[in-house]
Design a protein around this motif. Structure first.
Motif, mmCIF file in Angstrom:
data_model
loop_
_atom_site.group_PDB
_atom_site.id
_atom_site.type_symbol
_atom_site.label_atom_id
_atom_site.label_comp_id
_atom_site.label_asym_id
_atom_site.label_seq_id
_atom_site.Cartn_x
_atom_site.Cartn_y
_atom_site.Cartn_z
ATOM 1 N N GLN A 150 0.814 -1.219 0.000
ATOM 2 C CA GLN A 150 0.000 0.000 0.000
ATOM 3 C C GLN A 150 0.848 1.270 0.000
ATOM 4 O O GLN A 150 0.321 2.372 -0.014
ATOM 5 C CB GLN A 150 -0.928 0.018 1.228
ATOM 6 N N LYS A 151 2.198 1.064 0.051
ATOM 7 C CA LYS A 151 3.148 2.188 0.048
ATOM 8 C C LYS A 151 2.910 3.157 1.215
ATOM 9 O O LYS A 151 2.968 4.390 1.060
ATOM 10 C CB LYS A 151 3.091 2.933 -1.281
ATOM 11 N N LEU A 152 2.642 2.577 2.398
ATOM 12 C CA LEU A 152 2.458 3.415 3.576
ATOM 13 C C LEU A 152 3.811 3.882 4.103
ATOM 14 O O LEU A 152 4.771 3.107 4.163
ATOM 15 C CB LEU A 152 1.734 2.645 4.688
ATOM 16 N N SER A 153 3.895 5.126 4.506
ATOM 17 C CA SER A 153 5.125 5.653 5.101
ATOM 18 C C SER A 153 5.309 5.044 6.494
ATOM 19 O O SER A 153 4.361 4.496 7.083
ATOM 20 C CB SER A 153 5.050 7.176 5.217
ATOM 21 N N LEU A 154 6.528 5.170 7.015
ATOM 22 C CA LEU A 154 6.804 4.654 8.361
ATOM 23 C C LEU A 154 5.875 5.303 9.376
ATOM 24 O O LEU A 154 5.323 4.630 10.258
ATOM 25 C CB LEU A 154 8.263 4.914 8.731
ATOM 26 N N ASN A 155 5.661 6.599 9.261
ATOM 27 C CA ASN A 155 4.787 7.307 10.196
ATOM 28 C C ASN A 155 3.357 6.789 10.111
ATOM 29 O O ASN A 155 2.698 6.581 11.133
ATOM 30 C CB ASN A 155 4.829 8.806 9.920
ATOM 31 N N ARG A 156 2.856 6.573 8.868
ATOM 32 C CA ARG A 156 1.501 6.042 8.693
ATOM 33 C C ARG A 156 1.370 4.655 9.311
ATOM 34 O O ARG A 156 0.364 4.342 9.958
ATOM 35 C CB ARG A 156 1.155 5.972 7.194
ATOM 36 N N LYS A 157 2.378 3.810 9.085
ATOM 37 C CA LYS A 157 2.332 2.448 9.627
ATOM 38 C C LYS A 157 2.235 2.457 11.154
ATOM 39 O O LYS A 157 1.538 1.639 11.748
ATOM 40 C CB LYS A 157 3.568 1.652 9.187
ATOM 41 N N GLN A 158 2.962 3.388 11.770
ATOM 42 C CA GLN A 158 2.974 3.453 13.234
ATOM 43 C C GLN A 158 1.624 3.870 13.801
ATOM 44 O O GLN A 158 1.362 3.652 14.982
ATOM 45 C CB GLN A 158 4.070 4.414 13.703
ATOM 46 N N GLN A 159 0.772 4.454 12.967
ATOM 47 C CA GLN A 159 -0.525 4.953 13.436
ATOM 48 C C GLN A 159 -1.687 4.005 13.124
ATOM 49 O O GLN A 159 -2.836 4.341 13.392
ATOM 50 C CB GLN A 159 -0.810 6.318 12.788
ATOM 51 N N VAL A 160 -1.397 2.837 12.555
ATOM 52 C CA VAL A 160 -2.472 1.935 12.125
ATOM 53 C C VAL A 160 -3.019 1.127 13.310
ATOM 54 O O VAL A 160 -2.275 0.591 14.121
ATOM 55 C CB VAL A 160 -1.976 0.979 11.019
ATOM 56 N N TRP A 161 -4.344 1.039 13.349
ATOM 57 C CA TRP A 161 -5.055 0.260 14.368
ATOM 58 C C TRP A 161 -5.822 -0.877 13.694
ATOM 59 O O TRP A 161 -6.096 -0.814 12.490
ATOM 60 C CB TRP A 161 -6.032 1.143 15.142
ATOM 61 N N VAL A 162 -6.161 -1.891 14.485
ATOM 62 C CA VAL A 162 -6.964 -3.002 13.970
ATOM 63 C C VAL A 162 -8.076 -3.321 14.959
ATOM 64 O O VAL A 162 -7.971 -3.038 16.155
ATOM 65 C CB VAL A 162 -6.107 -4.270 13.718
ATOM 66 N N ILE A 163 -9.141 -3.916 14.436
ATOM 67 C CA ILE A 163 -10.208 -4.465 15.279
ATOM 68 C C ILE A 163 -10.111 -5.977 15.193
ATOM 69 O O ILE A 163 -10.024 -6.542 14.097
ATOM 70 C CB ILE A 163 -11.595 -3.985 14.824
ATOM 71 N N GLU A 164 -10.162 -6.623 16.362
ATOM 72 C CA GLU A 164 -9.901 -8.058 16.436
ATOM 73 C C GLU A 164 -11.067 -8.776 17.112
ATOM 74 O O GLU A 164 -11.640 -8.296 18.097
ATOM 75 C CB GLU A 164 -8.612 -8.262 17.239
ATOM 76 N N SER A 165 -11.432 -9.933 16.582
ATOM 77 C CA SER A 165 -12.451 -10.790 17.190
ATOM 78 C C SER A 165 -11.871 -12.188 17.319
ATOM 79 O O SER A 165 -11.503 -12.812 16.311
ATOM 80 C CB SER A 165 -13.710 -10.828 16.312
#
Length: 453
Positions: free
Chosen positions: A404-419
């Motif tokens: 997805q060509k995410l920058s390092l800063n963008r990657k550090q801000q990613v969240w997930v929802i888990e079940s």
């Protein structure tokens, strides 16, 4: 007892150090460490002397320092000394004076060992060891203190003769043996006035409890030392068994430990096993009992130590560092309609109808029948994977972010929802194919992410 002969035999029996070992002796100036110096030199070892001035007894502490310095001159061996602000250190770290002194001295001893190591181009020198004057009476006191503190089987083995580069070659000898040797050989030593005070826990055991026990059980010291030897052997067997059980029960995901509830409930001696797993992250033996009860609690319940949290997530116990947990993990219950977290706000709508795909990256709609509450909203971590919408094969999030060509800063801000340990949605990116809407169903859940400004 021929103390020198017994000393040499004990070193060989326990394989404490080789004949060419360089010994950094921890010398306080008391009879124990003075006898240690004499024995090491008579046995022909290379000796250096290190003295800690903890500045706890004013002029008396300074007099101890001067005495040990003169002792090093007498023996013509290298001498190291360091003064510590022990009371300030104890207050700053909220620990007892005894614990503070122990931490300070061993940290300094190890620095001395490291500073004198040969460089890469130099010829390797003889191995160096930190040598302390702990003796049999110290061991007895330690065993009793550990027993009453509830330290478990590990504490009942007492002080071990060798622990990495720390060796204790006087554990075979009693205080009485050491005093007799000092008197027979006219060895001068210092008396620590604080030893007569019951201000410190160890002194209370030494001055009050043990003499009282000896009135009832005259052989109590000998029996405790025999028990210590047996517990050392039992502890070795016990640790092998515990490590084997841990391998079956504990899986690691980033800096988290995951334990399956069903397997735990079938584990023999469950409370002891749990304690061995959780003790290294700040939980006590008493809390192990609470963790056992947690296994049959409602999902979402948790127990904290000073550094970690144990969270029940349906079929799993998840052990996470508190500093991560407080900033990166949020529980979403079945009736929640929103969740506020550092990155923004998450809105949750059930039976929300059908949303055409691709209209907004910050909105995701998933099949409600595939979702099991409670959900966990957290930051992504290394090792996470999901099945990106439209794909039948799993992909690590780290690889997905590269695609997805995410920058390092963008990657550090990613969240997930888990079940149930399955990622439903990489927030603001893509849902998992296993949770996509099927056959136009309107029994769906819509997640709307409103980023912080």
């Amino acid at each position: 007892m021929n103390l020198l002969s017994s000393f040499e035999q004990y070193i060989n029996k326990e394989n404490l150090f080789p004949a060419n070992g360089r010994l950094l002796l921890a010398v306080s100036g008391g009879v124990d460490s003075v006898v240690l110096c004499e024995l090491c030199l008579r046995a022909g070892y290379q000796v250096e002397i290190a003295h800690c001035n903890f500045k706890l007894r004013k002029e008396e502490s300074n007099a101890d320092e001067s005495f040990v310095q003169e002792l090093a001159k007498k023996y013509e061996v290298p001498f190291f000394v360091k003064q510590f602000e022990t009371e300030e250190y104890a207050q700053e770290h909220k620990i007892s004076i005894q614990v503070a002194a122990r931490e300070l001295r061993y940290e300094w001893f190890n620095i001395l060992i490291e500073e004198n190591k040969p460089g890469p181009a130099e010829k390797p020198s003889a191995p160096r060891y930190i040598v302390t004057a702990h003796h049999a009476d110290d061991n007895i006191e330690t065993i009793l203190m550990n027993f009453f503190k509830g330290s478990g089987i590990n504490g009942l083995k007492g002080i071990v003769p060798k622990q990495k580069n720390i060796v204790r070659p006087l554990l075979f000898a009693s205080k009485e043996n050491l005093l007799a040797f000092a008197n027979e050989n006219n060895l001068a030593y210092r008396e620590d006035s604080s030893n007569s005070s019951d201000k410190y826990t160890r002194n209370y055991f030494r001055n009050q409890l043990l003499p009282g026990l000896q009135k009832v059980f005259p052989q109590v010291k000998e029996n405790l030392l025999d028990n210590a030897q047996r517990f050392r052997e039992i502890n070795s067997i016990y640790n092998v068994a515990i490590e084997s059980i841990k391998k079956r029960l504990v899986s690691f995901k980033g800096n988290e430990m995951h334990l399956p509830v069903l397997k735990l409930l079938k584990t023999a001696s469950l409370q002891s096993v749990l304690f061995e797993i959780i003790k290294d992250v700040g939980f006590t033996a008493r809390q192990a009992h609470e963790v056992v009860k947690l296994l049959n609690s409602e999902s979402g319940k948790y127990i904290d130590s000073q550094t970690h949290r144990i969270l029940l997530n349906r079929k799993w116990l998840i052990i996470s560092p508190l500093n991560d947990m407080e900033t990166s993990h949020f529980l979403i219950e079945e009736n929640d309609t929103d969740s506020i977290f550092p990155a923004g706000k998450l809105l949750i709508q059930k039976n929300s109808g059908f949303l055409k795909p691709g209209t907004d990256d910050n909105i995701a709609q998933v099949n409600a029948t595939a979702v099991v509450f409670p959900l966990i909203l957290r930051k992504w971590k290394q090792g996470d994977y999901f099945y990106p919408l439209g794909m039948q094969h799993k992909k690590k999030l780290s690889r997905f972010f590269i695609d997805q060509k995410l920058s390092l800063n963008r990657k550090q801000q990613v969240w997930v929802i888990e079940s149930q340990q399955k990622i439903i949605w990489v927030v603001g990116q893509r849902i998992d194919d296993r949770f996509k809407i099927k056959n136009g169903s309107e029994n769906n859940i819509r997640f709307s992410f409103l980023p912080s400004k």
